[in-house]
Design a protein around this motif. Sequence first.
Motif, short mmCIF file in Angstrom:
data_model
loop_
_atom_site.label_atom_id
_atom_site.label_comp_id
_atom_site.label_asym_id
_atom_site.label_seq_id
_atom_site.Cartn_x
_atom_site.Cartn_y
_atom_site.Cartn_z
N THR A 2 30.04 33.37 27.01
CA THR A 2 30.97 32.46 27.66
C THR A 2 31.87 33.19 28.65
O THR A 2 32.09 32.73 29.76
CB THR A 2 31.83 31.74 26.61
N LYS A 6 32.09 32.36 32.68
CA LYS A 6 33.35 31.81 33.19
C LYS A 6 34.26 32.88 33.80
O LYS A 6 35.47 32.70 33.88
CB LYS A 6 34.08 31.08 32.06
N ALA A 89 28.89 27.90 37.31
CA ALA A 89 29.76 27.39 36.25
C ALA A 89 31.12 26.99 36.80
O ALA A 89 31.72 25.98 36.35
CB ALA A 89 29.92 28.45 35.16
N ALA A 90 31.63 27.74 37.76
CA ALA A 90 32.94 27.44 38.35
C ALA A 90 32.90 26.20 39.23
O ALA A 90 33.95 25.66 39.60
CB ALA A 90 33.43 28.63 39.15
#
Length: 388
Positions: A2, A6, A89-90
């Motif tokens: 994770t 992130k 992801a961002a």
Amino acid sequence: MTSRIKDAALAAQINDETLAWREVICPVTAKYGNYVAKRDLRDKTIVSFQHVLEDTIPTLLPFVKAGAKVKVGACNPDSTDDVAAAYLAANGVEVHAFSGMTPEEYAKSIDILSSEPADIVADMGGELIEAFVKKGHKVDGALEATTTGVHRVEKLDYSFPVFNWNDIAIKDRLHNRHHVAQEMWPVFSNVTGLALYGRSVLVIGFGPVGRGVAERARNLGAVVSVAERDPVRALEAQHHGCRVVSLEDGIKECAIIVTATGLSGILGEKQIKQARRGAILVNVGHSNTEIDVAWLDTQKRTKMRRYIEKFEFDNSREVYLLNRGSLLNLAPGMGGSGKDLFDPFSAILIRGIDWLASGGAASFKPGFYDYPAEIEREIAEAILHSHS
């Protein structure tokens, strides 16, 4: 996992200028992406299993902008670019991919991605489609892009239509035949520091990928041998100026051994032990198990430099493995040439997903089909016009 996905600092390494230049060199992808971004797809869930690279960004983000729920996993963790994964992801993609995933983490990502129904599945390798079929999910349609995936899924008992774009002419005759080699040999030289002049190269498999790899190696000065069990393809290799050899002889004789079949178990313990001392093992097929890395890992292992490992066995006999047996041409950060060559294939993926999202497969019964020929022709026309 994770924290890496992130990581804001990683995501920030990709900026607007980088993506703007990609639009310049991949104009057809940009054209379809800009069209999709203006659509209303808020009721759609798209699950993709592919190489997570910078090329993935313009493929998936248009669907996020259109309101779709988009999830992605790495079809090969050794090709994952953590910078690209963090950027996705961002920017609204649910990402289950990072470099160096263990087999357990890789299997878990497939399980997570297939845990819920979806409208569209875009796969490379067939594992995600297989998982959706086994779990009984019914989706609008799925896309498969690799020889490995075709072997895996073509005999499944489908509950939805699956469309094969591995075997369409643009993919088979252009990417597989020419573009893989265009990327792979520059990466080989960047990783190893070696030129090919005078070096003996064995190419295992003379399908479109193997043919392109062999031709480019020969043009770069290598002495090329081919091991191919299909006599027609072997004869073709001979007509391309390659020496046709048995797998055993080629492994014993050649300094660089390239697997290009898309199948698992091509170089096992027996074959690797036959290799000449100091042989370099390379894979360019989709399957990262063409070379038995699991067996190699039981031997004495030394990391030489990025993407090169030495394995010693049988009284200090050694071989060198590149990129953990995964596709060498997609080794992240190694500067393969011809990024514009991805333009037709990113376009095929975007256009195929959009076609499924628009109900294009509504009249198809569950089964295995060719990617729509009219869309392939449309993309070919667009590519031709972009080059004029």
